[in-house]
Design a protein around this motif. Structure first.
Motif, PDB file in Angstrom:
ATOM      1  N   PRO A   4       0.806  -1.236   0.000  1.00  0.00           N
ATOM      2  CA  PRO A   4       0.000   0.000   0.000  1.00  0.00           C
ATOM      3  C   PRO A   4       0.833   1.277   0.000  1.00  0.00           C
ATOM      4  O   PRO A   4       0.467   2.259  -0.648  1.00  0.00           O
ATOM      5  CB  PRO A   4      -0.828  -0.125   1.278  1.00  0.00           C
ATOM      6  CG  PRO A   4      -0.957  -1.605   1.488  1.00  0.00           C
ATOM      7  CD  PRO A   4       0.348  -2.187   1.027  1.00  0.00           C
ATOM      8  N   PHE A   5       1.951   1.280   0.734  1.00  0.00           N
ATOM      9  CA  PHE A   5       2.777   2.486   0.787  1.00  0.00           C
ATOM     10  C   PHE A   5       3.351   2.816  -0.587  1.00  0.00           C
ATOM     11  O   PHE A   5       3.320   3.974  -1.025  1.00  0.00           O
ATOM     12  CB  PHE A   5       3.911   2.302   1.796  1.00  0.00           C
ATOM     13  CG  PHE A   5       4.841   3.480   1.873  1.00  0.00           C
ATOM     14  CD1 PHE A   5       4.448   4.648   2.516  1.00  0.00           C
ATOM     15  CD2 PHE A   5       6.104   3.427   1.310  1.00  0.00           C
ATOM     16  CE1 PHE A   5       5.292   5.751   2.583  1.00  0.00           C
ATOM     17  CE2 PHE A   5       6.960   4.518   1.369  1.00  0.00           C
ATOM     18  CZ  PHE A   5       6.560   5.673   2.010  1.00  0.00           C
ATOM     19  N   GLY A  29      -3.077  10.297  -1.880  1.00  0.00           N
ATOM     20  CA  GLY A  29      -2.240   9.136  -1.581  1.00  0.00           C
ATOM     21  C   GLY A  29      -2.520   8.567  -0.201  1.00  0.00           C
ATOM     22  O   GLY A  29      -2.525   7.343  -0.006  1.00  0.00           O
ATOM     23  N   VAL A  30      -2.764   9.450   0.769  1.00  0.00           N
ATOM     24  CA  VAL A  30      -3.072   9.005   2.135  1.00  0.00           C
ATOM     25  C   VAL A  30      -4.393   8.241   2.164  1.00  0.00           C
ATOM     26  O   VAL A  30      -4.510   7.192   2.819  1.00  0.00           O
ATOM     27  CB  VAL A  30      -3.123  10.212   3.092  1.00  0.00           C
ATOM     28  CG1 VAL A  30      -3.671   9.790   4.456  1.00  0.00           C
ATOM     29  CG2 VAL A  30      -1.738  10.816   3.266  1.00  0.00           C
ATOM     30  N   LEU A  36      -6.472   0.755   1.417  1.00  0.00           N
ATOM     31  CA  LEU A  36      -5.821  -0.517   1.122  1.00  0.00           C
ATOM     32  C   LEU A  36      -5.434  -1.268   2.396  1.00  0.00           C
ATOM     33  O   LEU A  36      -5.340  -2.504   2.386  1.00  0.00           O
ATOM     34  CB  LEU A  36      -4.577  -0.284   0.255  1.00  0.00           C
ATOM     35  CG  LEU A  36      -4.845   0.206  -1.179  1.00  0.00           C
ATOM     36  CD1 LEU A  36      -3.531   0.470  -1.909  1.00  0.00           C
ATOM     37  CD2 LEU A  36      -5.672  -0.831  -1.948  1.00  0.00           C
ATOM     38  N   ASN A  37      -5.214  -0.535   3.488  1.00  0.00           N
ATOM     39  CA  ASN A  37      -4.852  -1.168   4.757  1.00  0.00           C
ATOM     40  C   ASN A  37      -6.070  -1.461   5.623  1.00  0.00           C
ATOM     41  O   ASN A  37      -5.937  -1.997   6.724  1.00  0.00           O
ATOM     42  CB  ASN A  37      -3.880  -0.276   5.537  1.00  0.00           C
ATOM     43  CG  ASN A  37      -2.433  -0.470   5.097  1.00  0.00           C
ATOM     44  OD1 ASN A  37      -1.913  -1.586   5.164  1.00  0.00           O
ATOM     45  ND2 ASN A  37      -1.811   0.594   4.637  1.00  0.00           N
ATOM     46  N   GLY A  38      -7.246  -1.075   5.142  1.00  0.00           N
ATOM     47  CA  GLY A  38      -8.464  -1.344   5.892  1.00  0.00           C
ATOM     48  C   GLY A  38      -8.704  -0.404   7.046  1.00  0.00           C
ATOM     49  O   GLY A  38      -9.514  -0.692   7.930  1.00  0.00           O
ATOM     50  N   TYR A  39      -8.002   0.747   7.056  1.00  0.00           N
ATOM     51  CA  TYR A  39      -8.210   1.730   8.116  1.00  0.00           C
ATOM     52  C   TYR A  39      -9.436   2.584   7.799  1.00  0.00           C
ATOM     53  O   TYR A  39      -9.837   2.743   6.640  1.00  0.00           O
ATOM     54  CB  TYR A  39      -6.998   2.651   8.263  1.00  0.00           C
ATOM     55  CG  TYR A  39      -5.727   1.964   8.701  1.00  0.00           C
ATOM     56  CD1 TYR A  39      -5.709   1.106   9.788  1.00  0.00           C
ATOM     57  CD2 TYR A  39      -4.529   2.203   8.033  1.00  0.00           C
ATOM     58  CE1 TYR A  39      -4.532   0.496  10.200  1.00  0.00           C
ATOM     59  CE2 TYR A  39      -3.353   1.596   8.426  1.00  0.00           C
ATOM     60  CZ  TYR A  39      -3.362   0.734   9.512  1.00  0.00           C
ATOM     61  OH  TYR A  39      -2.200   0.132   9.893  1.00  0.00           O
ATOM     62  N   ALA A 296       5.257   7.768   9.298  1.00  0.00           N
ATOM     63  CA  ALA A 296       5.497   7.306  10.669  1.00  0.00           C
ATOM     64  C   ALA A 296       4.923   5.909  10.884  1.00  0.00           C
ATOM     65  O   ALA A 296       5.542   5.065  11.544  1.00  0.00           O
ATOM     66  CB  ALA A 296       4.884   8.293  11.658  1.00  0.00           C
ATOM     67  N   ARG A 297       3.720   5.641  10.340  1.00  0.00           N
ATOM     68  CA  ARG A 297       3.093   4.329  10.495  1.00  0.00           C
ATOM     69  C   ARG A 297       3.932   3.225   9.851  1.00  0.00           C
ATOM     70  O   ARG A 297       4.010   2.103  10.355  1.00  0.00           O
ATOM     71  CB  ARG A 297       1.682   4.369   9.883  1.00  0.00           C
ATOM     72  CG  ARG A 297       0.883   3.072  10.011  1.00  0.00           C
ATOM     73  CD  ARG A 297       0.700   2.695  11.472  1.00  0.00           C
ATOM     74  NE  ARG A 297      -0.060   3.675  12.231  1.00  0.00           N
ATOM     75  CZ  ARG A 297      -1.364   3.582  12.469  1.00  0.00           C
ATOM     76  NH1 ARG A 297      -2.048   2.565  12.001  1.00  0.00           N
ATOM     77  NH2 ARG A 297      -1.967   4.498  13.196  1.00  0.00           N
ATOM     78  N   GLU A 298       4.587   3.566   8.739  1.00  0.00           N
ATOM     79  CA  GLU A 298       5.444   2.593   8.048  1.00  0.00           C
ATOM     80  C   GLU A 298       6.834   2.494   8.680  1.00  0.00           C
ATOM     81  O   GLU A 298       7.622   1.622   8.304  1.00  0.00           O
ATOM     82  CB  GLU A 298       5.586   2.987   6.577  1.00  0.00           C
ATOM     83  CG  GLU A 298       4.312   2.819   5.762  1.00  0.00           C
ATOM     84  CD  GLU A 298       3.959   1.353   5.562  1.00  0.00           C
ATOM     85  OE1 GLU A 298       4.726   0.634   4.903  1.00  0.00           O
ATOM     86  OE2 GLU A 298       2.911   0.925   6.089  1.00  0.00           O
ATOM     87  N   GLY A 299       7.146   3.410   9.595  1.00  0.00           N
ATOM     88  CA  GLY A 299       8.454   3.374  10.262  1.00  0.00           C
ATOM     89  C   GLY A 299       9.612   3.721   9.350  1.00  0.00           C
ATOM     90  O   GLY A 299      10.735   3.260   9.559  1.00  0.00           O
TER      91      GLY A 299
END
Length: 431
Positions: A4-5, A29-30, A36-39, A296-299
């Motif tokens: 997804p990123f 994009g966000v 795609l991540n189900g958020y 940040a979520r992807e680190g």
């Protein structure tokens, strides 16, 4: 096939290439990343709003923009140019020197490279080309080069953005930009002098010493703006945001009362123009705040720091890498986008290597400004090309010596943190 990123980044790049603003492209994009991540997509809006609500310093941006737009009205720019001409116009290549000095003075009011180029630039280019001593391409080139000083000498909108992402003091950042900005002006004056002697450009009409007090008095109210702005911040009387409000109000008062050069219609048009500029910056900031949540979520920052740590990268190697990267990105991205998207990724690594965040901020800012005049796609090159009607290829040839001089200044700024941090430390900075 792609995570997804990666898909969100590809989408942002494609939409930007197609002409959509970077801020809106990042928001899109966000949304795709979250879906795609189900958020829940409201998570992006919540992050964006929290970032804006917690970003009290962001209020200073529209106020600095308004102050700069007001200062561009009426006779104020003419008075400042006349003062600059009285200072350095008598030397060989005088109007080139006036161009640089006026940028230094106006940078204490606008905080924007584009504002400097469009505001003062339009007037000084006309002065330089009037009698044929300077070609339009040369006048455009030195105008673009000197405009890069604008966001380095305070106040500075990019510095406000860097303070937002790095959690550093705006006041100390402003102080750190003064000596590097003056150094940039010095190398540009030296290069202009070299070219003037090489091309045998004659001296310009000198201002009589007896007239200097009168010229200074006419420009004095405008010259006091940066003094009031910075004095309020460093004395502790005002916060940077409050100082921006004072600057906007003071600019309005001297334009209306002291110079009597602003009509109600002009002021209304200035408010509209400032609102548009603020909206443009606001969309970029909002998109970056949302996208930084994804990063940040992807680190990503921690991953890069860990990756570089494996190779035991030295501080010098890291700074060289950052300089080259931001210079390259500056050719195709707006400075605000670089600060809000790219720089946060490398801040943890810089901290890990013991690089001072104020010094790092100045390095990043100078790099992103030089990107504005780096061929082939530097934004300032297109701005001055549109002002003069000169083909950008001719401007590029003339701007290269000035870019080289500024790169020499950039190397010194990288190598001499004590030079950058002298004023902040004198004002109490502990770094």
């Amino acid at each position: 096939m792609f995570d997804p990123f990666t898909i969100s980044v590809i989408l942002i790049v494609i939409m930007t290439i197609m002409g959509l603003s970077v801020g809106l492209a990042m928001m899109a994009g966000v949304i795709v990343f979250l879906l795609l991540n189900g958020y829940d997509t409201s998570l992006g809006a919540e992050t964006l709003l929290q970032g804006l609500f917690n970003g009290y310093t962001l209020i200073s941006i529209p106020l600095f923009i308004l102050a700069a737009d007001i200062m561009n009205l009426g006779t104020l720019s003419d008075r400042l140019l006349r003062f600059s001409q009285a200072l350095v116009g008598r030397f060989k290549g005088g109007l080139g020197h006036v161009n640089v000095v006026s940028s230094v003075i106006f940078s204490g009011m606008s905080g924007s490279a584009i504002a400097d180029a469009v505001g003062m630039g339009r007037i000084i280019i006309g002065m330089m080309t009037r009698d044929g001593k300077y070609t339009p391409a040369y006048a455009a080139a030195i105008t673009a080069a000197s405009a890069t000083i604008g966001p380095i000498i305070p106040p500075s909108i990019p510095m406000v953005l860097y303070a937002l992402i790095s959690n550093t003091s705006i006041g100390f950042l402003f102080a750190a930009g003064i000596f590097p900005g003056l150094l940039m002006a010095l190398v540009l004056i030296i290069m202009n002098s070299i070219i003037a002697h090489k091309r045998d450009i004659g001296t310009d009409e000198a201002t009589k010493l007896s007239e200097f007090p009168r010229v200074t008095a006419r420009a004095f109210p405008a010259l006091m703006l940066p003094v009031i702005l910075l004095g309020g911040i460093y004395s502790g009387i005002t916060t940077p945001t409050e100082a921006a409000a004072v600057a906007a109000f003071y600019a309005l008062v001297i334009s209306v009362v002291a110079y009597r050069s602003v009509s109600v219609r002009q002021f209304y048009q200035t408010l509209v123009q400032s609102s548009r500029s603020t909206a443009s910056v606001g969309i970029l900031v909002a998109g970056a705040l949302a996208f930084n949540f994804v990063i940040a979520r992807e680190g990503i920052p921690d991953s890069i720091a860990s990756y570089l740590a494996q190779y035991e990268m030295s501080k010098i190697t890291f700074l060289i890498t950052i300089n080259l990267l931001i210079l390259a990105l500056g050719c195709v991205l707006e400075g605000g986008a670089i600060l809000l998207i790219i720089v946060p990724i490398f801040i943890p690594t810089a901290q890990l290597l013991g690089i001072d965040m104020i010094h790092f901020g100045v390095i990043v800012l100078v790099n992103s400004m030089l990107g504005l005049i780096t061929p082939p796609y530097g934004m300032l090159l297109f701005v001055v090309s549109s002002i003069t009607g000169t083909p950008i290829q001719k401007i590029i040839r003339e701007v290269l010596p000035f870019l080289l001089a500024l790169l020499v200044a950039l190397v010194f700024i990288n190598a001499a943190p004590d030079f950058v941090l002298y004023l902040p430390r004198a004002l109490g900075y502990q770094g």
